[in-house]
Design a protein around this motif. Structure first.
Motif, mmCIF file in Angstrom:
data_model
loop_
_atom_site.group_PDB
_atom_site.id
_atom_site.type_symbol
_atom_site.label_atom_id
_atom_site.label_comp_id
_atom_site.label_asym_id
_atom_site.label_seq_id
_atom_site.Cartn_x
_atom_site.Cartn_y
_atom_site.Cartn_z
ATOM 1 N N ARG A 154 2.260 22.907 21.943
ATOM 2 C CA ARG A 154 1.357 21.937 22.550
ATOM 3 C C ARG A 154 1.078 22.338 24.000
ATOM 4 N NH1 ARG A 154 0.679 17.224 19.660
ATOM 5 N NH2 ARG A 154 2.154 16.889 17.948
ATOM 6 N N LYS A 155 -0.142 22.041 24.425
ATOM 7 C CA LYS A 155 -0.496 22.352 25.800
ATOM 8 C C LYS A 155 -1.484 21.310 26.308
ATOM 9 C CE LYS A 155 -2.043 26.185 28.735
ATOM 10 N NZ LYS A 155 -2.497 27.604 28.759
ATOM 11 N N SER A 156 -1.332 20.936 27.557
ATOM 12 C CA SER A 156 -2.223 19.964 28.173
ATOM 13 C C SER A 156 -3.180 20.670 29.120
ATOM 14 C CB SER A 156 -1.418 18.908 28.937
ATOM 15 O OG SER A 156 -2.280 17.943 29.523
ATOM 16 N N PHE A 157 -4.450 20.298 29.050
ATOM 17 C CA PHE A 157 -5.482 20.889 29.897
ATOM 18 C C PHE A 157 -6.035 19.800 30.816
ATOM 19 C CE2 PHE A 157 -5.158 23.290 26.034
ATOM 20 C CZ PHE A 157 -5.162 24.607 26.474
ATOM 21 N N SER A 158 -6.177 20.143 32.081
ATOM 22 C CA SER A 158 -6.583 19.147 33.070
ATOM 23 C C SER A 158 -7.804 19.610 33.847
ATOM 24 C CB SER A 158 -5.437 18.866 34.050
ATOM 25 O OG SER A 158 -4.300 18.379 33.369
ATOM 26 N N GLY A 159 -8.593 18.639 34.247
ATOM 27 C CA GLY A 159 -9.746 18.894 35.100
ATOM 28 C C GLY A 159 -9.623 18.088 36.379
ATOM 29 N N THR A 160 -10.528 18.320 37.293
ATOM 30 C CA THR A 160 -10.504 17.634 38.587
ATOM 31 C C THR A 160 -11.830 16.937 38.830
ATOM 32 O OG1 THR A 160 -9.049 19.362 39.468
ATOM 33 C CG2 THR A 160 -10.125 17.897 41.054
ATOM 34 N N PRO A 161 -11.814 15.618 39.014
ATOM 35 C CA PRO A 161 -13.081 14.921 39.293
ATOM 36 C C PRO A 161 -13.636 15.291 40.656
ATOM 37 C CG PRO A 161 -11.216 13.429 39.524
ATOM 38 C CD PRO A 161 -10.674 14.713 38.957
ATOM 39 N N ALA A 162 -14.949 15.254 40.766
ATOM 40 C CA ALA A 162 -15.582 15.512 42.062
ATOM 41 C C ALA A 162 -15.329 14.333 42.992
ATOM 42 C CB ALA A 162 -17.078 15.722 41.868
ATOM 43 N N GLU A 163 -15.027 14.631 44.231
ATOM 44 C CA GLU A 163 -14.716 13.573 45.195
ATOM 45 C C GLU A 163 -15.866 13.302 46.151
ATOM 46 O OE1 GLU A 163 -11.178 14.772 47.156
ATOM 47 O OE2 GLU A 163 -9.885 14.547 45.379
ATOM 48 N N SER A 164 -16.925 14.076 46.052
ATOM 49 C CA SER A 164 -17.991 13.988 47.054
ATOM 50 C C SER A 164 -19.248 13.274 46.555
ATOM 51 C CB SER A 164 -18.375 15.403 47.513
ATOM 52 O OG SER A 164 -18.764 16.203 46.402
ATOM 53 N N VAL A 165 -19.143 12.549 45.435
ATOM 54 C CA VAL A 165 -20.321 11.856 44.917
ATOM 55 C C VAL A 165 -20.585 10.603 45.747
ATOM 56 C CG1 VAL A 165 -21.379 10.751 42.927
ATOM 57 C CG2 VAL A 165 -19.829 12.679 42.595
ATOM 58 N N ASP A 166 -21.783 10.503 46.267
ATOM 59 C CA ASP A 166 -22.183 9.311 47.024
ATOM 60 C C ASP A 166 -22.836 8.343 46.044
ATOM 61 O OD1 ASP A 166 -23.015 7.417 48.792
ATOM 62 O OD2 ASP A 166 -24.458 8.693 49.853
ATOM 63 N N TRP A 167 -22.006 7.549 45.378
ATOM 64 C CA TRP A 167 -22.508 6.657 44.331
ATOM 65 C C TRP A 167 -23.541 5.679 44.873
ATOM 66 C CZ3 TRP A 167 -20.987 8.253 39.679
ATOM 67 C CH2 TRP A 167 -19.800 8.963 39.578
ATOM 68 N N SER A 168 -23.341 5.210 46.090
ATOM 69 C CA SER A 168 -24.245 4.214 46.659
ATOM 70 C C SER A 168 -25.660 4.745 46.860
ATOM 71 C CB SER A 168 -23.691 3.709 47.995
ATOM 72 O OG SER A 168 -23.603 4.765 48.933
#
Length: 210
Positions: A154-168
Motif C-alpha cells: 500500500r502507498k499513499s499519494f499526496s498533493g498540495t493545495p494552492a495557497e495563493s487563490v484570491d477567492w474574493s
C-alpha cells in the motif's frame, strides 16, 4: 541438465511473456483512463472559463440548452469513469472515492460559473471543498506475483493545495476582465492540482483483471 534447462525454458519463457503482455495491457488501460480524466477535468474548467469570460447576465434559450446538454454529457462521463475505477481498482477504493470528491469540487466550480449575483456563498462552498483533507490524499494498493508468490503493498499519494487563490476576486462579475487576466490562471491551476495524486495512485495501483 538439458532436461532441466528445457523444462525451465518451457515454463519460464511463457510466464515472462505472459507477464509482459499483461503489463502492456494494464499500462494501456491506465493511459486511457488518465487521458479521459484529464479531458473531463479540462472540459468543466474550460466551460467555466468561457462562461466567466463571456459574462452574459442572461442566457438565451439556445445558450441554456447547449450548456445543459454539455453539462449532462460531463455528468455521464464522470459516472462512467467512477464505475470503471470501482471495477478496475476494487482493492484500491481510495481511487474511486477521490474521483467522486474531486468531481464534487468541479461541480461547485460549475455552479459558480452559472451564478451572476450573490456569489459569496458559492465561493465559500468552493473554497471549503478545496481545502478538505480527502481531496489531497489517495491510497492505492499494488499486488505483485513472482512465480506464484503474491505480495501486496500500500502507498499513499499526496498533493498540495494552492495557497495563493484570491477567492474574493471572483465575487463581483463586474470585475471579470480584471480577474480573468490576473487571477483566473491561479484558480485554474488550483482546480487541476488534485489530479496529480490521483494520477500517481492510478499508475501505482494494480488492476484487478490482471
Amino acid at each position: 541438465m538439458l532436461v532441466v534447462g528445457a523444462a525451465l525454458t518451457g515454463l519460464l519463457v511463457p510466464y515472462v511473456t505472459r507477464r509482459w503482455q499483461d503489463h502492456q495491457k494494464e499500462l494501456e488501460l491506465k493511459v486511457d483512463l488518465l487521458a479521459r480524466v484529464s479531458e473531463t477535468v479540462t472540459r468543466v474548467i474550460t466551460h467555466a472559463w468561457f462562461r466567466e469570460l463571456g459574462g452574459k447576465e442572461k442566457l438565451s434559450e439556445t445558450d441554456r440548452e447547449e450548456f445543459d446538454w454539455r453539462y449532462g454529457e460531463w455528468e455521464v462521463e464522470t459516472r462512467v469513469i467512477q464505475a470503471q475505477f470501482e471495477a478496475y481498482f476494487a482493492r484500491s477504493p481510495g481511487i474511486a472515492q477521490h474521483w467522486a470528491i474531486y468531481c464534487d469540487l468541479l461541480r461547485e466550480l460549475h455552479h459558480l460559473s452559472w451564478e451572476r449575483m450573490q456569489r459569496g456563498h458559492l465561493l465559500a462552498k468552493l473554497s471549503d471543498a478545496y481545502v478538505q483533507d480527502t481531496l489531497w490524499h489517495v491510497e492505492a494498493r499494488k499486488k505483485r506475483s513472482v512465480l506464484g508468490w503474491k505480495r501486496s503493498r500500500r502507498k499513499s499519494f499526496s498533493g498540495t493545495p494552492a495557497e495563493s487563490v484570491d477567492w474574493s476576486a471572483f465575487e463581483n462579475t463586474q470585475h471579470r476582465l480584471r480577474y480573468m487576466g490576473q487571477t483566473w490562471r491561479t484558480l485554474k491551476d488550483a482546480m487541476e492540482r488534485p489530479r496529480v495524486p490521483l494520477a500517481e495512485a492510478i499508475l501505482f495501483a494494480s488492476i484487478e483483471s490482471f
